[in-house]
Enzyme design. Structure first.
Site, PDB file in Angstrom:
ATOM      1  N   GLU A  46      21.627 -31.634  15.253  1.00  0.00           N
ATOM      2  CA  GLU A  46      22.854 -31.187  15.940  1.00  0.00           C
ATOM      3  C   GLU A  46      24.055 -32.009  15.484  1.00  0.00           C
ATOM      4  OE1 GLU A  46      24.145 -29.032  17.792  1.00  0.00           O
ATOM      5  OE2 GLU A  46      22.643 -27.977  18.981  1.00  0.00           O
ATOM      6  N   ASN A 177      28.157 -25.439  24.910  1.00  0.00           N
ATOM      7  CA  ASN A 177      28.079 -25.368  23.452  1.00  0.00           C
ATOM      8  C   ASN A 177      29.343 -24.744  22.866  1.00  0.00           C
ATOM      9  OD1 ASN A 177      25.735 -26.397  22.064  1.00  0.00           O
ATOM     10  ND2 ASN A 177      24.496 -24.940  23.218  1.00  0.00           N
ATOM     11  N   ASP A 226      25.107 -21.348  19.729  1.00  0.00           N
ATOM     12  CA  ASP A 226      24.931 -22.800  19.784  1.00  0.00           C
ATOM     13  C   ASP A 226      26.215 -23.438  19.250  1.00  0.00           C
ATOM     14  OD1 ASP A 226      23.903 -25.419  19.841  1.00  0.00           O
ATOM     15  OD2 ASP A 226      21.932 -24.786  19.215  1.00  0.00           O
TER      16      ASP A 226
END
Length: 319
Positions: A46, A177, A226
């Site tokens: 991430e 997100n 995301d």
């Protein structure tokens, strides 16, 4: 290893009708292969960030937990083990990294391995952790929290200015997100992922506050939005978790192109390279069966491609 987009198809039944139209024509030029970077496998990769001063890419593995850095000159990858679950990172103006982990936001100096606590959550809820975070164009850090297991709507989006405190901006979130800002800094993009939608907020760059919101783009289950990043032309690139794709939306929210991925779970994106001409994409391997991992050997890999458009320098946190 290169993956031409024709070689990385998505099952048609998982593509919304609007996206099938986009896939009917070539989603990207044939000269833009998707390439794996390094041989590491992240559990939950991430928050990739390109440091234009150092010409290096930083990203995290939330679950390991770890911080990684790839040297743009030689491709060498370094890894630091972190002491708590990490949600996101940001570049700081003084050269350090802002790290949201545990119940605090810290400043981290990779050269020495030293941490300096900057701010703590005003209220610690058992099972909560940090998730997506990014700086606005003025150098304020926004970061969301979420329940690590239940995904209950108890998460909060906070703003951090200078040396704190963390100020609540949005509440009642499940999975925060897609934080990103338009090139002029007057539109903030954000998604509570389980709602399968990205919203656009009028944004006051002077006060650092989101105002009126409107729908920007939607996804269909099982895929949800995301991480996201905005390019120099104002297009928003969305990594769509469990949907095996990255989608670029125009500033008007219309689908501009669809990039099929060889993994189910792309997670986040960053522009990098000497001229911000490359697009890096992180992915996840968590909660996958042995059969799924065998079918997707690249799950958890870091990818790079030439997107055909340049990015913007990542904003730095102002102390």
């Amino acid at each position: 290893m290169d993956f031409g987009f024709v070689e990385a198809p998505i099952a048609a039944k998982r593509i919304p009708a609007a996206l099938r139209v986009a896939l009917a024509s070539p989603p990207m030029p044939a000269t833009a292969p998707l390439t794996r970077v390094g041989d590491q496998t992240d559990i939950l990769g991430e928050s990739p960030l390109w440091d234009e001063r150092a010409q290096a890419l930083y990203w995290i593995d939330i679950r390991r937990p770890a911080l990684r850095r790839m040297n743009g000159a030689d491709g060498r990858i370094e890894t630091w083990t972190l002491p708590a679950l990490v949600g996101s990172i940001a570049l700081a103006e003084d050269g350090r990294l802002l790290v949201a982990m545990g119940d605090e936001v810290t400043l981290f100096e990779p050269a020495s391995g030293r941490f300096e606590t900057l701010a703590r959550l005003p209220r610690r809820i058992e099972g909560q952790r940090f998730n997506d975070g990014r700086c606005d164009r003025q150098g304020r850090f926004f970061v969301g929290t979420m329940h690590n297991l239940t995904r209950a709507p108890e998460g909060v989006l906070y703003r951090l200015e200078g040396r704190g405190p963390l100020v609540p901006v949005l509440q009642g979130l499940c999975i925060p997100n897609s934080l990103s800002w338009s090139p002029d800094g007057r539109t903030m993009y954000f998604a509570d992922s389980l709602r399968h939608a990205i919203e656009a907020f009028d944004y006051d760059p002077v006060r650092g506050t989101p105002g009126a919101r409107r729908g920007f783009a939607t996804t269909e289950p099982p895929g949800f939005p995301d991480g996201a990043i905005v390019d120099a032309e104002g297009g928003l690139w969305s990594a769509q978790f469990k949907a095996s794709r990255v989608v670029r939306y125009g500033a008007d929210g219309r689908v501009d192109r669809v990039i099929p991925m060889p993994v189910d779970k792309p997670t986040a994106l960053a522009f990098g390279g000497a001229n911000l001409e490359r697009l890096y994409i992180t992915s996840a391997s968590q909660q996958m069966s042995a059969e799924e991992l065998a079918a997707q050997p690249l799950a958890g890999a870091l990818f790079v491609m030439d997107p055909g458009v340049r990015g913007l320098p990542e904003p730095r946190f102002v102390l």
